[in-house]
Design a protein around this motif. Structure first.
Motif, PDB file in Angstrom:
ATOM      1  N   VAL A  14     -17.293   2.802   1.489  1.00  9.90           N
ATOM      2  CA  VAL A  14     -17.367   1.369   1.191  1.00  9.90           C
ATOM      3  C   VAL A  14     -18.243   1.113  -0.036  1.00  9.90           C
ATOM      4  O   VAL A  14     -17.945   0.232  -0.861  1.00  9.90           O
ATOM      5  N   ARG A  17     -16.731   0.789  -3.494  1.00  7.28           N
ATOM      6  CA  ARG A  17     -16.031  -0.425  -3.928  1.00  7.28           C
ATOM      7  C   ARG A  17     -16.801  -1.112  -5.058  1.00  7.28           C
ATOM      8  O   ARG A  17     -16.232  -1.884  -5.814  1.00  7.28           O
ATOM      9  N   LYS A  18     -18.108  -0.829  -5.158  1.00  8.04           N
ATOM     10  CA  LYS A  18     -18.961  -1.448  -6.165  1.00  8.04           C
ATOM     11  C   LYS A  18     -19.202  -0.482  -7.327  1.00  8.04           C
ATOM     12  O   LYS A  18     -19.329   0.718  -7.133  1.00  8.04           O
ATOM     13  N   ARG A  22     -20.143   3.603  -7.497  1.00  9.93           N
ATOM     14  CA  ARG A  22     -19.288   4.607  -8.152  1.00  9.93           C
ATOM     15  C   ARG A  22     -20.068   5.401  -9.189  1.00  9.93           C
ATOM     16  O   ARG A  22     -19.952   6.624  -9.279  1.00  9.93           O
ATOM     17  N   LEU A  29     -12.304   5.542  -5.798  1.00 13.28           N
ATOM     18  CA  LEU A  29     -11.309   5.481  -4.732  1.00 13.28           C
ATOM     19  C   LEU A  29      -9.890   5.484  -5.276  1.00 13.28           C
ATOM     20  O   LEU A  29      -9.605   4.856  -6.304  1.00 13.28           O
ATOM     21  N   GLU A  31      -6.180   4.739  -3.522  1.00  9.83           N
ATOM     22  CA  GLU A  31      -5.499   4.381  -2.281  1.00  9.83           C
ATOM     23  C   GLU A  31      -3.991   4.443  -2.451  1.00  9.83           C
ATOM     24  O   GLU A  31      -3.450   4.004  -3.461  1.00  9.83           O
ATOM     25  N   SER A  80      -9.933   0.076   3.108  1.00  9.94           N
ATOM     26  CA  SER A  80      -8.834  -0.303   2.229  1.00  9.94           C
ATOM     27  C   SER A  80      -9.192  -1.492   1.335  1.00  9.94           C
ATOM     28  O   SER A  80      -9.959  -2.375   1.715  1.00  9.94           O
ATOM     29  N   TYR A  81      -8.597  -1.525   0.134  1.00  7.97           N
ATOM     30  CA  TYR A  81      -8.804  -2.637  -0.777  1.00  7.97           C
ATOM     31  C   TYR A  81      -7.472  -3.253  -1.225  1.00  7.97           C
ATOM     32  O   TYR A  81      -7.415  -4.013  -2.179  1.00  7.97           O
ATOM     33  N   ARG A  82      -6.380  -2.930  -0.541  1.00  8.70           N
ATOM     34  CA  ARG A  82      -5.090  -3.457  -0.964  1.00  8.70           C
ATOM     35  C   ARG A  82      -4.341  -4.060   0.203  1.00  8.70           C
ATOM     36  O   ARG A  82      -4.615  -3.763   1.358  1.00  8.70           O
ATOM     37  N   ASN A 148     -12.609   1.038 -11.415  1.00 11.98           N
ATOM     38  CA  ASN A 148     -12.544  -0.069 -10.459  1.00 11.98           C
ATOM     39  C   ASN A 148     -11.298   0.107  -9.592  1.00 11.98           C
ATOM     40  O   ASN A 148     -10.228   0.442 -10.108  1.00 11.98           O
ATOM     41  N   PRO A 149     -11.395  -0.100  -8.276  1.00  9.39           N
ATOM     42  CA  PRO A 149     -10.206   0.087  -7.418  1.00  9.39           C
ATOM     43  C   PRO A 149      -8.988  -0.693  -7.871  1.00  9.39           C
ATOM     44  O   PRO A 149      -7.854  -0.215  -7.757  1.00  9.39           O
ATOM     45  N   ASN A 150      -9.197  -1.901  -8.401  1.00 17.89           N
ATOM     46  CA  ASN A 150      -8.051  -2.692  -8.848  1.00 17.89           C
ATOM     47  C   ASN A 150      -7.453  -2.169 -10.153  1.00 17.89           C
ATOM     48  O   ASN A 150      -6.263  -2.329 -10.398  1.00 17.89           O
TER      49      ASN A 150
END
Length: 267
Positions: A14, A17-18, A22, A29, A31, A80-82, A148-150
């Protein structure tokens, strides 16, 4: 199987995510089963792999990780982030993004994105650049980071196969000059040329700025020429494109010119 969201391993994931988490860990991450497989195929190191059988999560192709860890649906929801997760998430090792490791060929097509703030836009331009066969994407003074995950999600795995570098704007301009790659700065600047008026079959760096501010004057002072995308729809009040769309238009004009310049096969 991990079933507690308080598990230390879950909390460590978790934190990724920041950005601070990272950068401190040197990890990020990835996914999605397809994205994990693309990361592995590109040689990205996988530190850990988490699967949720309740969500249909199955192990990616061999080599992704030696010991996948199963987690409950509640735990995966925490990781998860999606939207619509497929139950597969990996922790990967961050790879180098310094400019010095890039050596562009004589006809390099480079996309430079300056000051981008939205990670989804950065991922989208990486995906478009990969589709256009660009040599690399260079993020100058980025507000967001490439891990960044996105950004990872929006790139659809292109982040792993296309060279991506990061540097300060002045450093990027020096790098372009050193490698004799002329820059074409995009924006509504006076006597701008249309994309099809540029010599994009040769070495070229297409420079796109953030949507709210565009490029600063230093980029236009450095550019071989300014470029602007004609917008007949401006009469209806549509006078701009988002950064990802503008980059795609410019990139595929370069694709068109390069295809036209390629001799037809004999016979």
């Amino acid at each position: 199987m991990i079933t507690s969201t308080s598990n230390p391993r879950v909390q460590a994931v978790v934190r990724l995510r920041k950005r601070r988490g990272r950068e401190a860990a040197g990890l990020f991450l990835v996914e999605g089963r397809r994205e994990v497989e693309r990361a592995v195929a590109a040689g990205v190191g996988i530190e850990a792999l988490y699967m949720c059988p309740e969500l249909g999560g199955t192990a990616p192709e061999a080599g992704a990780a030696a010991d996948p860890t199963e987690v409950s649906a509640a735990v995966f929801a925490k990781l998860s982030y999606r939207e619509g997760p497929d139950g597969v998430l990996a922790v990967a090792r961050a790879f180098p993004t310094d400019l010095g490791r890039l050596a562009p060929p004589a006809d390099a097509l480079v996309l430079v994105v300056a000051g981008l703030e939205k990670p989804g836009n950065l991922g989208a331009v990486v995906r478009s650049a990969a589709a256009a066969g660009a040599y690399a994407v260079v993020a100058a003074d980025p507000v967001t980071d490439v891990f960044n995950p996105n950004t990872v999600r929006a790139s659809q795995g292109a982040l792993f196969s296309l060279p991506v570098a990061v540097g300060e704007a002045a450093e990027v301009r020096t790098w372009l000059d050193r490698h004799h790659v002329p820059a074409y700065a995009a924006g509504p600047k006076g006597s701008s040329l249309a994309p099809w008026d540029l010599p994009l079959a040769a070495a070229a760096a297409l420079v796109v700025g953030a949507e709210d501010r565009g490029l600063d004057d230093a980029w236009f002072d450095h550019a071989a020429a300014p470029v602007s995308i004609p917008m007949p729809g401006a009469r209806q009040g549509v006078d701009s494109l988002n950064a990802a769309s503008a980059a795609a238009v410019l990139l595929f004009e370069a694709v068109r010119q390069r295809a036209a310049a390629t001799p037809a096969p004999a016979g």
